[in-house]
Scaffold this motif. Structure first.
Motif, short mmCIF file in Angstrom:
data_model
loop_
_atom_site.label_atom_id
_atom_site.label_comp_id
_atom_site.label_asym_id
_atom_site.label_seq_id
_atom_site.Cartn_x
_atom_site.Cartn_y
_atom_site.Cartn_z
N UNK A 136 4.64 -45.55 30.73
CA UNK A 136 3.60 -44.71 31.31
C UNK A 136 4.18 -43.80 32.38
N UNK A 137 5.10 -44.33 33.16
CA UNK A 137 5.77 -43.52 34.19
C UNK A 137 6.56 -42.38 33.56
N UNK A 138 7.29 -42.68 32.49
CA UNK A 138 8.07 -41.65 31.80
C UNK A 138 7.15 -40.56 31.25
N UNK A 139 6.06 -40.97 30.61
CA UNK A 139 5.13 -40.00 30.03
C UNK A 139 4.53 -39.09 31.11
N UNK A 140 4.30 -39.65 32.29
CA UNK A 140 3.68 -38.87 33.36
C UNK A 140 4.66 -37.97 34.08
N UNK A 141 5.93 -38.35 34.10
CA UNK A 141 6.90 -37.63 34.93
C UNK A 141 7.89 -36.77 34.17
N UNK A 142 8.20 -37.12 32.93
CA UNK A 142 9.20 -36.35 32.20
C UNK A 142 8.52 -35.27 31.36
N UNK A 143 7.97 -34.31 32.11
CA UNK A 143 7.31 -33.17 31.51
C UNK A 143 7.69 -31.95 32.33
N UNK A 144 7.23 -30.79 31.93
CA UNK A 144 7.57 -29.58 32.68
C UNK A 144 9.06 -29.36 32.72
#
Length: 380
Positions: A136-144
């Protein structure tokens, strides 16, 4: 407040005391001093750096606390661990994951290195909620800006984790320099005695093995090349494996990856300066590694080609098992083959880069790496 007193305050806040605080303080102090001099970091970037340092201390404090509560963790045996060395972007992560697919092998997984306490247990390892929390952390942070990281390097709860995330908890790893461009810290790390870092590394393996053991550990990170004497002093029965790749391709790829990683912490990145930084930084490690190997011919290293890993992973892994005196079973072959089929190189999109983007030329790279090329020409 001086960096020295700031280090003491941060360790106290994390609950890190005794030998752990004594061993950690030199690297933490060097990192804080270098951070204070880094003018290119945005305010957000400086906040990220401090948060990362605090997280490192917290994770080590958790290891120390569990070890104090359960002294038997110190009795866990770590037998003939396999360490994968090599330049970045030369197949070390692929090889790590291929071997880690074997149910008899143990790799540190990303979720358990991020949240190690309480120690993971075999009975609940596949359903531990910390794994879903990490994803969940990866999905929320590894964007943009950070989305391209996933194209270049696998990130996920059940993906094998590099040793860098372990060594940095002792502030005796290279990650702070990679994430935040801290040249003063890098100079300290390059020349430091990192025996304490490898002692902490072994504590981590004992911690993760205590209730979830396997036959053997397989581990990797490029920075082991800098400090092989310290590694071998803590793991005298370590088995060493080193893939190789044309350094021209390596430099283009790692420069792009580090640019993306740093993009969230810097207002602007000087690509030419980044190219020069990484060109020499990674060569430093190979100079150390080549010197160690020359001085210690009795320490046998299994060299292999990146090209061979991607062309025939089964044979490549079989060669590692033979070198490590491990049985390559039908189960192993099925697991390795299944991982390869499930993880194509462009699973998260293509990672695009050009050497010239970073002010580098083939001639420059080949000049700096002339010693490496001459030594390992047969494996490039």
């Amino acid at each position: 407040m001086t960096e020295d007193s700031s280090a003491d305050a941060m360790m106290a806040a994390a609950g890190l005391t005794g030998e752990f605080a004594v061993g950690t303080k030199p690297g933490l102090t060097a990192a804080l001093a270098s951070l204070a001099l880094e003018s290119g970091l945005s305010d957000e970037g400086k906040g990220r750096a401090v948060a990362q340092f605090q997280d490192n201390l917290g994770r080590l404090a958790a290891i120390a606390s569990d070890r104090a509560a359960h002294p038997e963790i110190a009795d866990v045996k770590i037998d003939r661990p396999v360490f994968i060395l090599g330049l970045p972007r030369c197949g070390t992560s692929i090889l790590h994951a291929l071997i880690g697919a074997d149910p008899d092998m143990r790799t540190p997984l990303q979720w358990e290195v991020a949240a190690p306490s309480p120690p993971p247990e075999a009975a609940t390892f596949d359903s531990d909620p910390r794994a879903d929390g990490f994803d969940a952390y990866v999905a929320a942070n590894f964007s943009g800006k950070w989305a391209d990281v996933l194209k270049a390097h696998p990130i996920g709860a059940r993906v094998p984790q590099e040793c860098g995330m372990i060594l940095e908890t002792a502030f005796q790893g290279i990650n702070p320099a990679m994430l935040f461009s801290l040249p003063g810290y890098y100079d300290w790390y390059r020349d430091a005695d990192t025996t304490f870092g490898y002692q902490v590394h072994k504590m981590w393996l004992q911690h993760l093995s205590w209730k979830n053991p396997r036959k053997r550990w397989v581990l990797k990170v490029q920075e082991h090349a800098y400090h092989l004497p310290e590694l071998m002093s803590v793991y005298p029965d370590a088995v060493l494996v080193q893939p190789h790749r044309d350094p021209v391709t390596v430099m283009a790829s790692i420069s792009r990856l580090i640019e993306v990683i740093r993009s969230v912490s810097f207002e602007e990145i000087d690509r030419a300066a980044l190219g020069q930084e990484l060109l020499h930084l990674w060569h430093d490690g190979q100079v150390r590694s080549m010197a160690f190997r020359k001085a210690n011919p009795d320490v046998k290293v299994h060299d292999l080609r990146f090209k061979d890993i991607v062309a025939d992973p089964i044979t490549a892994v079989h060669g590692v098992y033979a070198h490590a005196n491990m049985a390559f079973s039908a189960q192993t072959e099925r697991a390795v083959s299944a991982w390869w089929s499930d993880n194509p190189a462009d699973k998260h999109g293509q990672h695009k880069y050009e050497l010239s983007d970073y002010g580098l030329t083939r001639e420059q790279v080949e000049s700096v790496y002339a010693d490496y090329i001459a030594t390992y020409r047969d494996y490039l």
